[in-house]
Design an enzyme around this catalytic site. Structure first.
Site, PDB file in Angstrom:
ATOM      1  N   TYR A 150       0.984  -1.052   0.030  1.00 41.93           N
ATOM      2  CA  TYR A 150       0.190   0.161  -0.045  1.00 41.93           C
ATOM      3  C   TYR A 150       0.741   1.093   0.070  1.00 41.93           C
ATOM      4  CZ  TYR A 150      -3.541   3.460   1.485  1.00 41.93           C
ATOM      5  OH  TYR A 150      -4.322   4.403   1.557  1.00 41.93           O
ATOM      6  N   ASP A 245       9.316   2.592   0.095  1.00 46.82           N
ATOM      7  CA  ASP A 245       8.541   3.325   0.816  1.00 46.82           C
ATOM      8  C   ASP A 245       8.326   2.653   2.417  1.00 46.82           C
ATOM      9  OD1 ASP A 245       6.004   3.966   2.261  1.00 46.82           O
ATOM     10  OD2 ASP A 245       4.634   3.309   0.736  1.00 46.82           O
ATOM     11  N   LYS A 273       4.133   8.217   9.265  1.00 43.95           N
ATOM     12  CA  LYS A 273       3.539   7.594  10.412  1.00 43.95           C
ATOM     13  C   LYS A 273       4.678   8.307  11.693  1.00 43.95           C
ATOM     14  CE  LYS A 273       0.849   4.339   8.541  1.00 43.95           C
ATOM     15  NZ  LYS A 273       0.738   3.611   7.222  1.00 43.95           N
TER      16      LYS A 273
HETATM   17  C1  LIG Z   1       0.268   4.243   5.837  1.00 46.13           C
HETATM   18  C2  LIG Z   1       1.087   3.928   4.539  1.00 46.13           C
HETATM   19  C3  LIG Z   1       0.902   4.828   3.522  1.00 46.13           C
HETATM   20  C4  LIG Z   1      -0.063   6.046   3.305  1.00 46.13           C
HETATM   21  O1  LIG Z   1       0.248   7.033   4.451  1.00 46.13           O
HETATM   22  P1  LIG Z   1      -1.128   8.139   4.647  1.00 46.13           P
HETATM   23  O2  LIG Z   1      -0.463   8.967   5.637  1.00 46.13           O
HETATM   24  O3  LIG Z   1      -2.259   7.161   5.395  1.00 46.13           O
HETATM   25  O4  LIG Z   1      -1.595   8.759   3.592  1.00 46.13           O
HETATM   26  C5  LIG Z   1       1.651   4.695   2.562  1.00 46.13           C
HETATM   27  N1  LIG Z   1       2.628   3.577   2.314  1.00 46.13           N
HETATM   28  C6  LIG Z   1       2.814   2.956   3.568  1.00 46.13           C
HETATM   29  C7  LIG Z   1       3.803   1.915   3.411  1.00 46.13           C
HETATM   30  C8  LIG Z   1       1.934   3.026   4.588  1.00 46.13           C
HETATM   31  O5  LIG Z   1       2.005   2.080   5.507  1.00 46.13           O
END
Ligand SMILES: *Cc1c(COP(=O)(O)O)cnc(C)c1O
Length: 443
Positions: A150, A245, A273
């Site tokens: 994601y 990511d 995060k």
């Molecule tokens: C949470 C997450 C996102 C998205 O971040 P948001 O602040 O919710 O837009 C993107 N990549 C990874 C790996 C994530 O865990």
């Protein structure tokens, strides 16, 4: 059918019903509905350390931690203090502040690959911008991503995404045009051969490969050595950028993220995060020569009214600083190992087929479907294998039983779990006792 009847949840039920008059599904982010485990969400009134308290006064040991950001736990005094002090001085200026530089320096110490960085307000913005930058820098259009990873909800990245997209069984998303995803190539995680093949046929059109270097949005999935090696060599050989990511893994699987564990220096890195300490903040960064193509130095435009917000950067700095203090991260790692091994032992004791894995302060577990025949050990290391072999009904039963006993895991089988610095040995022991009782009673 799977309601947590042992708890009084009348206030949560009432609040959920009211919320549906305002928000689609009563929520502001889809997985909060508990639809992945067939139930109704608890409305949370407050959090303290490792605990959250719902609107009916029920207390839970929290392994969601706001889906990852709260590395120190809820309402950590140092973070609350930093937020209050910053807010007193003004909440936003739309001008540079010293607080941004302080956080950037703390981040760069752990992520030397981020020679330059840009703060944004969400992970979605971070990955979206990193991809735009990769396309600008390589003058190529195509993007390789992996099923079950994601990367936020921007159009091009929603194809076969993990997290809520998986939980709700949505194939990408309606409203995303063919055009928006026509340059997105989706491969299975850990499939080194498919990756090689794609690069052989269209390597000179691929701008970037983006991945979660430990996947946390289809459960917890670790990359194989072979896969990581291929990833690096094809990107290097074909001039595609490697984008890690680490929004969920940064300051989680190690302070320096998965890249510090794997000894890989990606071209671009996305963080979010934990670096916002519970406030909206994320970052993308990487090689200086690439980052210099971002406006105002270069032609790639990206901006934000609240980017690098002083309250958010203060929360982030206090979080990262406290995490880096001697013993803090080590404590989280020890408890994460303990709960992971304890869960695996509990499952074994009940002859439940469960796959458990962990790294740093992040862990995950899959309940496996009953085997039809003996095919040796099954390892769920990509989305296809997970969807074929994971028993999400078993997870839902586990989830509801644990919630009734006061332990809050993510309301979806496709998510990782988190230990904060505020969790104690006693918290973990209590959770393991509850897990043992649950497995004995339900399986
Ligand atoms: C949470 C997450 C996102 C998205 O971040 P948001 O602040 O919710 O837009 C993107 N990549 C990874 C790996 C994530 O865990």
């Amino acid at each position: 059918m799977l309601e947590t009847t042992a708890l009084n949840c009348s206030r949560s039920a009432q609040l959920f019903s009211e919320a549906q008059n305002f928000f689609p599904g009563g929520v502001n982010s889809p997985v909060r509905t508990f639809s992945g485990v067939k139930g109704e969400p608890k409305f949370i009134a407050r959090g303290q350390g490792a605990k959250v308290f719902d609107a009916d006064g029920n207390a839970y040991t929290d392994y969601v931690q706001s889906w990852g950001p709260l590395a120190l736990g809820h309402a950590h005094p140092k973070v609350v203090d930093a937020i209050c002090k910053a807010a007193t001085l003004g909440t936003s200026f739309g001008a540079p502040t010293e607080s941004e530089t302080m956080l950037a320096a703390l981040i760069q110490k752990h992520f030397p690959a981020m020679e330059r960085m840009r703060f944004v307000s969400s992970g979605t913005e971070s990955t979206m911008s990193a991809i735009r930058l990769a396309r600008c820098s390589t003058k190529r259009d195509k993007l390789v991503k992996f099923a079950g990873c994601y990367h936020g909800h921007s159009d091009a990245l929603l194809a076969k995404a993990g997290s809520g997209v998986l939980t709700l069984s949505i194939p990408g998303s309606a409203g995303v045009t063919e055009g928006a995803i026509k340059d997105t190539i989706v491969l299975e995680y850990n499939d080194a051969d498919a990756l090689k093949q794609v690069f052989e046929t269209e390597g000179d059109t691929i701008a970037a490969v983006i991945l979660e270097p430990i996947a946390g949005n289809m459960g917890f999935v670790r990359p194989s050595k072979d896969f990581l090696g291929t990833l690096q060599s094809v990107c290097q050989h074909h001039g595609a950028l490697l984008v890690f990511d680490e929004i969920i893994t940064g300051f989680r699987v190690a302070l320096g993220g998965a890249q510090s564990l794997w000894g890989i220096k990606p071209d671009l890195v996305c963080l979010g995060k934990v670096i916002g300490g519970g406030l909206p903040l994320a970052a993308y960064g990487g090689r200086k020569d690439i980052m210099q193509q971002v406006a105002p130095l270069g032609p790639m435009y990206q901006a934000g009214t609240l980017s690098g917000n002083p309250v958010a950067t203060a929360a982030g700095s206090s979080t990262v600083a406290a995490l880096s203090e001697p013993g803090v991260f080590e404590h989280m790692c020890a408890l994460t190992a303990k709960i992971s091994k304890g869960l695996a032992d509990a499952a074994k004791g009940c002859s439940i087929d469960m796959q458990v894995d962990y790294e740093g302060s992040m862990f995950g577990f899959f309940f496996m479907k009953q085997r039809n025949s003996a095919h040796g050990e099954r390892r769920l290391d990509n989305l296809h294998a997970i969807q074929a072999n994971m028993d999400s009904d078993a997870y839902a039963r586990f989830f509801h039983s644990m919630m009734t006993k006061g332990h809050y895991f993510a309301p979806s089988a496709y998510e990782a779990a988190f230990i904060s610095a505020a969790h104690t040995e006693e918290d973990v022991n209590n959770t393991l006792n509850a897990a043992r009782d649950t497995m004995r009673a339900l399986f």
